[in-house]
Write an enzyme that holds these catalytic residues in place. Structure first.
Site, PDB file in Angstrom:
ATOM      1  CG  ASP A  72     -48.265 -51.859  27.327  1.00 62.67           C
ATOM      2  OD1 ASP A  72     -47.984 -50.656  27.185  1.00 62.67           O
ATOM      3  OD2 ASP A  72     -49.424 -52.298  27.269  1.00 62.67           O
TER       4      ASP A  72
ATOM      5  CE  LYS B  65     -43.274 -51.070  21.118  1.00 59.43           C
ATOM      6  NZ  LYS B  65     -44.196 -51.760  22.040  1.00 59.43           N
TER       7      LYS B  65
ATOM      8  CE  LYS C 190     -32.981 -52.635  30.103  1.00 55.71           C
ATOM      9  NZ  LYS C 190     -32.969 -53.590  31.229  1.00 55.71           N
TER      10      LYS C 190
ATOM     11  N   GLY D 111     -46.770 -45.325  24.939  1.00 50.75           N
ATOM     12  CA  GLY D 111     -45.770 -44.674  25.772  1.00 50.75           C
ATOM     13  C   GLY D 111     -44.555 -45.551  25.958  1.00 50.75           C
ATOM     14  CG  HIS D 112     -41.639 -46.320  23.586  1.00 56.31           C
ATOM     15  ND1 HIS D 112     -41.017 -46.214  22.361  1.00 56.31           N
ATOM     16  CD2 HIS D 112     -42.649 -47.186  23.413  1.00 56.31           C
ATOM     17  CE1 HIS D 112     -41.632 -47.002  21.493  1.00 56.31           C
ATOM     18  NE2 HIS D 112     -42.620 -47.591  22.104  1.00 56.31           N
TER      19      HIS D 112
ATOM     20  CD  GLN E  63     -49.888 -48.273  19.146  1.00 52.92           C
ATOM     21  OE1 GLN E  63     -49.451 -48.280  18.008  1.00 52.92           O
ATOM     22  NE2 GLN E  63     -50.213 -47.151  19.733  1.00 52.92           N
TER      23      GLN E  63
END
Length: 426
Positions: A13, A16, A18, A40-41, A226
């Site tokens: 979190d 990454k 962006k 989740g990105h 992760q």
């Protein structure tokens, strides 16, 4: 741009998505090399927000090729949902620019059921905090050599035989240990093939695709999921993910030689967060932690769970640096710290009566350390509209420079907000 690895330096979190999105402008091919849809990105472009779990965030840039490597575990249903959402927003997600390795392992319905059954069976103190997406059981089957691979989706007879074989053991666990009903092999097959048939056109030899890109003089980005301290070998075991998140796994997870990897960018959040269970030495269960959580909108992109928040842990970053050899850091969410009068940096631990500057290696040792802090002054100014390093408040610059001094790694990118243009390149 040379070939580059993007990896999270903490517990995930870090932002990454962006950074991948920003650097993709100079990259030709983007490859995801490990993990599954337990990550989740989030990428914000103008008034649109994109949350991607499997597809590399480089897909938002026209003309870029996106690949999913053999080190990933893929849920066909989730993948197809992402395809449909992106297509609805006008993003080109055709097989011409998005490909899946035939060696990528597939998350099956019984993996998700087993994941949930195990976590439910455990006592409250033993729960890992899994997302329940079937990631761990899928990697288990891979290691046990009974896994389903993406290439199997193109061979229905082979797929059906492998499902029958896998369910012999799984159904014994469901019925005898967890008190659940046995799963029907035909129903599992039909469910997987419903989405699986649509994925067949996306199958490719990803290792060769990357190699051909090298030979054509193209640049490649390797995108991890992760964070390093969730690595199955080097993280806070057993509160870890089920794959290797370290930069070195970019080679194994895509099938290319390590000699082709030139640049390692570690993504560092300006403070520290963690989702789920596990030790977190600098966690702040007080007004400071609440401030970071609320101002930083710290909720998991995959699960929606509230993230635990705390001060930046430089012992953790030192371990990250040793394990991955980052050539530079990208510092994210610096704007969240605006308005705090004092900031703290964890520079060491007190462990068993001794001051240590490295992460203790015994299991769960980090649950028994006391952080040693260095206090630095904060700043009040809103920095979200600043685009030049020299325009940042003095205390803000000093905070970043102190991180560089204590880690020995240069901060080359500073993010001061969630949008693309809220970024300072040094």
């Amino acid at each position: 741009m040379s070939n580059v690895i993007i990896m999270g330096t903490q517990w995930g979190d870090e932002g990454k998505g962006k950074i991948v999105d920003l650097l993709t402008r100079e990259i030709d091919v983007i490859v995801r090399f490990q993990g599954g849809n337990n990550a989740g990105h989030t990428v914000i472009v103008g008034d649109k927000q994109y949350i991607l779990h499997l597809i590399p965030s480089g897909i938002l840039h026209e003309g870029k090729k996106c690949l999913i490597g053999n080190g990933v575990v893929l849920d066909p249903g989730v993948f197809w949902q992402e395809i449909e959402k992106l297509d609805a927003k006008g993003v080109d997600v055709s097989p011409a620019r998005l490909k899946i390795s035939k060696k990528t392992h597939v998350i099956m319905p019984y993996h998700k059921s087993l994941d949930g059954a195990r976590e439910e069976y455990k006592s409250a103190t033993d729960k890992i905090g899994t997302t329940g997406r079937g990631i761990g059981p899928c990697y288990e089957d891979k290691a046990s050599r009974v896994g389903i691979r993406a290439g199997d989706l193109a061979d229905p007879e082979l797929l059906k035989a492998k499902i029958n074989n896998a369910l012999v053991e799984k159904n014994a666990l469901f019925t005898a240990l967890y008190g659940r009903e046995a799963m029907d092999a035909d129903k599992v097959f039909d469910e997987v093939m419903d989405a699986g048939r649509k994925l067949v056109p996306y199958l490719a030899d990803v290792s060769t695709e990357v190699w051909d890109a090298f030979n054509a003089g193209k640049s490649v980005m390797f995108e991890g999921a992760q964070g390093i301290h969730l690595d199955i070998d080097h993280g806070t075991y057993p509160y870890v993910t089920s794959s290797n998140t370290v930069a070195g796994n970019a080679s194994a997870g895509t099938g290319i030689p390590a000699s082709k990897l030139d640049r390692v960018i570690g993504i560092v959040k300006a403070y520290t967060t963690r989702v789920g269970a596990g030790p977190f030495p600098t966690e702040q269960m007080n007004e400071d932690g609440d401030y970071m959580q609320q101002k930083g909108h710290e909720f998991g992109a995959t699960t929606g769970r509230k993230r635990r928040c705390g001060w930046l842990d430089l012992v953790v970053l030192a371990e990250t640096t040793r394990l991955n050899g980052p050539t530079e850091f990208a510092l994210t969410k610096l704007d969240v710290l605006s308005g705090m009068k004092e900031l703290k940096l964890c520079v060491a631990y007190d462990y068993r009566g001794e001051r240590v500057s490295v992460v203790p290696q015994e299991q769960n040792a980090m649950a028994h350390v006391t952080p040693v802090y260095e206090t630095v002054p904060g700043w009040d100014e809103d920095i979200t509209g600043i685009t030049e390093w020299s325009q940042l408040p003095e205390n803000c610059r000093k905070y970043v420079e102190r991180i560089e001094e204590l880690t020995g790694v240069r901060v080359s990118i500073v993010s001061v907000g969630p949008e693309r243009d809220q970024t300072i390149f040094r």
